[in-house]
Design an enzyme around this catalytic site. Structure first.
Site, PDB file in Angstrom:
ATOM      1  N   GLN A  71       0.822  -1.208   0.000  1.00  0.00           N
ATOM      2  CA  GLN A  71       0.000   0.000   0.000  1.00  0.00           C
ATOM      3  C   GLN A  71       0.865   1.271   0.000  1.00  0.00           C
ATOM      4  OE1 GLN A  71      -2.720  -1.683   3.493  1.00  0.00           O
ATOM      5  NE2 GLN A  71      -3.613   0.138   2.592  1.00  0.00           N
ATOM      6  N   HIS A  72       0.206   2.380  -0.283  1.00  0.00           N
ATOM      7  CA  HIS A  72       0.682   3.760  -0.019  1.00  0.00           C
ATOM      8  C   HIS A  72       1.786   4.306  -0.926  1.00  0.00           C
ATOM      9  CE1 HIS A  72      -1.493   2.993   3.646  1.00  0.00           C
ATOM     10  NE2 HIS A  72      -0.564   2.189   4.131  1.00  0.00           N
ATOM     11  N   ASP A 227      -2.364  -4.872  -0.445  1.00  0.00           N
ATOM     12  CA  ASP A 227      -2.024  -6.238  -0.014  1.00  0.00           C
ATOM     13  C   ASP A 227      -2.847  -6.710   1.183  1.00  0.00           C
ATOM     14  OD1 ASP A 227      -0.688  -4.461   1.706  1.00  0.00           O
ATOM     15  OD2 ASP A 227       1.287  -5.348   1.405  1.00  0.00           O
TER      16      ASP A 227
HETATM   17  O1  LIG Z   1       1.914   0.125   4.858  1.00  0.00           O
HETATM   18  C1  LIG Z   1       1.361  -0.949   4.995  1.00  0.00           C
HETATM   19  C2  LIG Z   1      -0.038  -1.022   5.482  1.00  0.00           C
HETATM   20  O2  LIG Z   1      -0.566   0.200   5.869  1.00  0.00           O
HETATM   21  C3  LIG Z   1       2.113  -2.202   4.664  1.00  0.00           C
HETATM   22  O3  LIG Z   1       1.419  -3.346   5.068  1.00  0.00           O
HETATM   23  C4  LIG Z   1       2.412  -2.250   3.190  1.00  0.00           C
HETATM   24  O4  LIG Z   1       1.215  -2.528   2.510  1.00  0.00           O
HETATM   25  C5  LIG Z   1       3.549  -3.213   2.838  1.00  0.00           C
HETATM   26  O5  LIG Z   1       3.353  -4.502   3.202  1.00  0.00           O
HETATM   27  P1  LIG Z   1       4.397  -5.741   3.135  1.00  0.00           P
HETATM   28  O6  LIG Z   1       5.518  -5.399   2.271  1.00  0.00           O
HETATM   29  O7  LIG Z   1       4.764  -6.053   4.542  1.00  0.00           O
HETATM   30  O8  LIG Z   1       3.636  -6.847   2.532  1.00  0.00           O
END
Ligand SMILES: O=C(CO)[C@@H](O)[C@H](O)COP(=O)(O)O
Ligand SMILES: Nc1ncnc2c1ncn2[C@@H]1O[C@H](COP(=O)(O)OP(=O)(O)O)[C@@H](O)[C@H]1O
Length: 470
Positions: A71-72, A227
């Site tokens: 995300q983000h 994700d």
């Molecule tokens: O920033 C967040 C949720 O707000 C993270 O969960 C990212 O979405 C990245 O996730 P992973 O790399 O750990 O899968």
């Protein structure tokens, strides 16, 4: 028997699963690694996606696909669709001051919580927009459109290269800081605030099973999602289920009908991939804390786990505060990790291994408490992500979290959720197809509140002092 593909373009790697659309049976899969770092050229994601697709036997016989991704991350595009600068990822903390400024400018954290259910932290896309506007105005001026990692990959997989073809879903849009998961609308005023009065084009927000494009091989492309929303879809998480993912990030989330409005900013009011809400707490430090201790001790993950299980609960007072990469929960972007309670007796590999696993789990247990404070019911925890492969994590989790912990068989749950969304898009039905759930192992243990108490006493000794730079 059509096949569907699901992608997880996560921080460290790209995974592809290909499943039977009707039964959900896994047919084949592939993966590839991503480059390290907190800013990445999106082209690198596409290369890794190509490798993972090839490793999964290609998409020629696939009828639909969807992308789940970290995300983000901020992807800036110019008017011809070219990437303006490398994407700034969710775990890049340089936007911490920009986040603080945005909170003040709107009138405080409560104003953000009321507006979009999200209070800007370094991780949130709006904070990165502000950082680009201030630190790289030439790049901001060239930016005609902004999108997220899953939006960009989805768009690149499709045949329509125009900016108007950019699409996202409410799950990922809700992590930007300029979309409300309550009204399901972008907040243009907040976008302008973040980007200093620039108004880049945004992806349209598609419905949960809307077709957003077509792959050159003919497969239908679903909307995709973030994700964590994809994992919740794969697990069919319901009321009372709290999903904890130990990947690069540590994530504690729950599907809910009620939107979070947490002015502390700890619980983010994100949306899920089915039209509901996904209140979520995220830490910056999770599986890589385990990785770091394997490096420190010169052992592999299996040995780290055995060592941790050989030390006593509470590690005789040795506590690790795992803020290795700064931290998001609590919001201490400049913090570093710490080990407290070193004595001659606790200076053993087993004690350090145990303190690592306990510190990681205590941070996640704090996250569960924050969800509870937002009204989320916690009946059980479903534990996924690379860190859940550690036997020590699985066995210590119920004692630290205080509830039974279910661990589905090791798998790619984000990619699976994306595949289920692709099957849903193909079917075009009101509800996603029913796929059988993975076998799970249940872990229970007597709660050990003293471990959390000692951790809490030490946690707040960590400060926000930046390490010296060369
Ligand atoms: O920033 C967040 C949720 O707000 C993270 O969960 C990212 O979405 C990245 O996730 P992973 O790399 O750990 O899968
Ligand atoms: N057996 C294991 N025990 C603990 N951690 C592990 C194990 N296997 C993999 N990991 C760690 O899990 C992480 C990858 O998990 P994953 O959920 O795929 O992360 P992400 O989605 O953020 O890329 C890596 O840091 C990896 O070293």
């Amino acid at each position: 028997m059509p096949l569907v593909a699901g992608v997880d373009s996560s921080t460290q790697s790209c995974k592809v699963v290909i499943r039977d659309a009707d039964s959900g049976v896994l047919v084949r899969s592939g993966r590839a690694t991503h480059p390290p770092g907190t800013e990445v050229d999106p082209a690198e994601w596409f290369v890794a996606l190509g490798e993972a697709i090839s490793a999964a036997g290609g998409l020629d016989d696939v009828a639909a696909l969807s992308v789940g991704a970290q995300q983000h991350g901020l992807v800036c595009l110019d008017s011809s669709g070219e990437v303006v600068r490398p994407a700034l990822l969710w775990n890049d903390t340089r936007s911490a001051d920009a986040a603080t400024a945005l909170v003040e400018e709107l009138g405080g954290a409560q104003a953000w919580a009321d507006a979009v259910g999200v209070v800007p932290l370094a991780a949130i896309t709006a904070s990165r927009l502000r950082w680009v506007a201030d630190a790289e105005p030439h790049n901001a001026d060239r930016t005609a459109a902004v999108c997220l990692p899953h939006d960009w990959l989805t768009w690149h997989l499709g045949t329509d290269a125009g900016l108007d073809a950019l699409a996202t879903d409410r799950g990922d849009a809700s992590g930007t800081g300029y979309f409300s998961a309550v009204t399901d609308e972008y907040r243009e005023d907040l976008l302008r605030l973040a980007f200093r009065d620039r108004r880049p084009q945004l992806p349209r927000v598609a419905g949960p099973y809307e077709r957003v494009g077509e792959h050159r091989g003919g497969a239908v492309i679903g909307p995709g999602t973030g994700d964590n929303a994809a994992a919740a879809l794969a697990l069919d998480a319901g009321e009372g289920d709290v999903v904890i993912s130990i990947g690069t990030s540590g994530v504690v989330s729950a599907v809910s009908s009620a939107a979070a409005r947490d002015a502390s900013g700890i619980v983010a009011g994100f949306a899920d991939a089915t039209g509901r809400q996904l209140p979520l707490v995220c830490t910056l430090n999770a599986a890589r804390v385990l990785d770091a201790t394997t490096t420190l001790l010169g052992v592999d993950h299996a040995a780290l786990s055995s060592l941790a299980l050989a030390a006593p609960p509470g590690s005789d007072g040795l506590v690790m505060v795992p803020y290795f990469e700064g931290e998001r929960t609590p919001n201490r972007p400049h913090a570093t990790g710490a080990v407290h309670g070193l004595t001659i007796a606790t200076s053993t590999p087993a004690h350090l291994a145990r303190a690592t696993v306990e510190g990681l789990l205590c941070g996640l247990a704090d996250g569960v408490d924050h969800l509870i404070a937002q009204g989320v019911q916690v009946r059980r925890v479903i534990l996924i992500g690379g860190g859940a492969r550690s036997e020590a994590v699985r066995r210590l989790a119920p004692a630290i979290l205080g509830v039974p912990v279910l661990v589905p068989s090791p798998g790619e749950y984000v990619a699976d959720g994306a595949a289920r969304q692709a099957a849903w898009t193909l079917a075009g039905t009101d509800r996603p197809p029913t796929w059988p759930q993975a076998d799970t192992q249940r872990y229970e243990a007597d709660p050990q509140p003293q471990v959390r108490e000692r951790y809490a006493a030490v946690r707040d000794l960590t400060d926000g002092v930046q390490p010296p730079t060369e």
